[in-house]
Design an enzyme around this catalytic site. Structure first.
Site, PDB file in Angstrom:
ATOM      1  N   TYR A  52       0.814  -1.221   0.000  1.00  0.00           N
ATOM      2  CA  TYR A  52       0.000   0.000   0.000  1.00  0.00           C
ATOM      3  C   TYR A  52       0.850   1.275   0.000  1.00  0.00           C
ATOM      4  O   TYR A  52       0.360   2.345   0.372  1.00  0.00           O
ATOM      5  CB  TYR A  52      -0.917   0.010   1.222  1.00  0.00           C
ATOM      6  CG  TYR A  52      -2.273  -0.640   1.013  1.00  0.00           C
ATOM      7  CD1 TYR A  52      -3.083  -0.323  -0.082  1.00  0.00           C
ATOM      8  CD2 TYR A  52      -2.788  -1.545   1.953  1.00  0.00           C
ATOM      9  CE1 TYR A  52      -4.334  -0.889  -0.254  1.00  0.00           C
ATOM     10  CE2 TYR A  52      -4.045  -2.125   1.789  1.00  0.00           C
ATOM     11  CZ  TYR A  52      -4.812  -1.781   0.676  1.00  0.00           C
ATOM     12  OH  TYR A  52      -6.057  -2.334   0.518  1.00  0.00           O
ATOM     13  N   ARG A 105     -19.088  -4.253  -2.045  1.00  0.00           N
ATOM     14  CA  ARG A 105     -18.922  -3.427  -0.844  1.00  0.00           C
ATOM     15  C   ARG A 105     -20.264  -3.024  -0.241  1.00  0.00           C
ATOM     16  O   ARG A 105     -20.388  -2.896   0.982  1.00  0.00           O
ATOM     17  CB  ARG A 105     -18.034  -2.220  -1.155  1.00  0.00           C
ATOM     18  CG  ARG A 105     -16.556  -2.628  -1.237  1.00  0.00           C
ATOM     19  CD  ARG A 105     -15.704  -1.557  -1.841  1.00  0.00           C
ATOM     20  NE  ARG A 105     -14.274  -1.785  -1.593  1.00  0.00           N
ATOM     21  CZ  ARG A 105     -13.313  -1.075  -2.148  1.00  0.00           C
ATOM     22  NH1 ARG A 105     -13.599  -0.096  -2.980  1.00  0.00           N
ATOM     23  NH2 ARG A 105     -12.048  -1.336  -1.881  1.00  0.00           N
ATOM     24  N   ASN A 115     -13.768  -2.694   4.187  1.00  0.00           N
ATOM     25  CA  ASN A 115     -14.642  -2.701   3.013  1.00  0.00           C
ATOM     26  C   ASN A 115     -14.519  -3.964   2.177  1.00  0.00           C
ATOM     27  O   ASN A 115     -14.851  -3.985   1.000  1.00  0.00           O
ATOM     28  CB  ASN A 115     -14.443  -1.424   2.190  1.00  0.00           C
ATOM     29  CG  ASN A 115     -13.006  -1.245   1.732  1.00  0.00           C
ATOM     30  OD1 ASN A 115     -12.186  -2.143   1.879  1.00  0.00           O
ATOM     31  ND2 ASN A 115     -12.695  -0.101   1.156  1.00  0.00           N
TER      32      ASN A 115
END
Ligand code: ADP
Ligand code: MG
Length: 135
Positions: A52, A105, A115
């Site tokens: 990330y 989601r 999510n």
């Protein structure tokens, strides 16, 4: 225009924990996204931080990396026509409360941080993300 693409999908810890693996996989295959590879793994916080790293300046970065490394995840290569955009459409908006009816989601997401699914956001990033998990 259509093109055969591959994209990376992740079933995040909140969804694995609630045993949603089979439901989410069926959803993809019913929508003509083929699951080429799939594995259940648990990653370290360092690995999550690497994955990330585009978000490293965001205020939620640390929590995001802690979360993705908090429990088992399922990483998958999906293949199909326009797979990258198609997967993003099937996932719905980042914030489940803003996601459209019928999206993953909307159906399964708990909150913006939990999510349920990840999906690559471009063909270029899909290649990098697939390479990250499938050497
Ligand atoms: P997406 O997963 O839809 O591509 P982003 O790439 O913008 O969304 O963000 C990556 C992940 O970071 C999101 O899926 C979500 O888990 C988390 N995230 C994004 N925005 C926030 C936020 N404002 N607060 C907490 N977590 C967030
Ligand atoms: Mg993203």
């Amino acid at each position: 225009m259509s093109s055969l693409e591959q994209t990376l999908s992740i079933i995040k810890p909140d969804a694995v924990e609630r045993n949603l693996e089979n439901k989410i996989k069926s959803f993809f295959t019913e929508k003509n996204l083929k699951i080429l590879k799939s594995k259940k793994i648990k990653i370290s916080k360092d690995e999550a931080s690497e994955f990330y790293k585009v978000h490293q300046t965001k205020p939620f970065y640390d929590a995001l990396c802690t979360y993705l490394s908090s429990g088992p995840i399922i990483v998958m290569i999906l293949e199909g026509e326009n797979a990258v955009l198609k997967n993003r459409e099937l996932m719905g908006a980042t914030d489940p409360s803003k996601a459209e009816e019928g999206t993953l989601r909307k159906m399964y997401g708990i909150s913006i941080d939990k999510n349920s699914v990840h999906g690559s956001d471009s063909v270029e990033n899909a290649k990098t993300e697939i390479g990250f998990f499938f050497k």
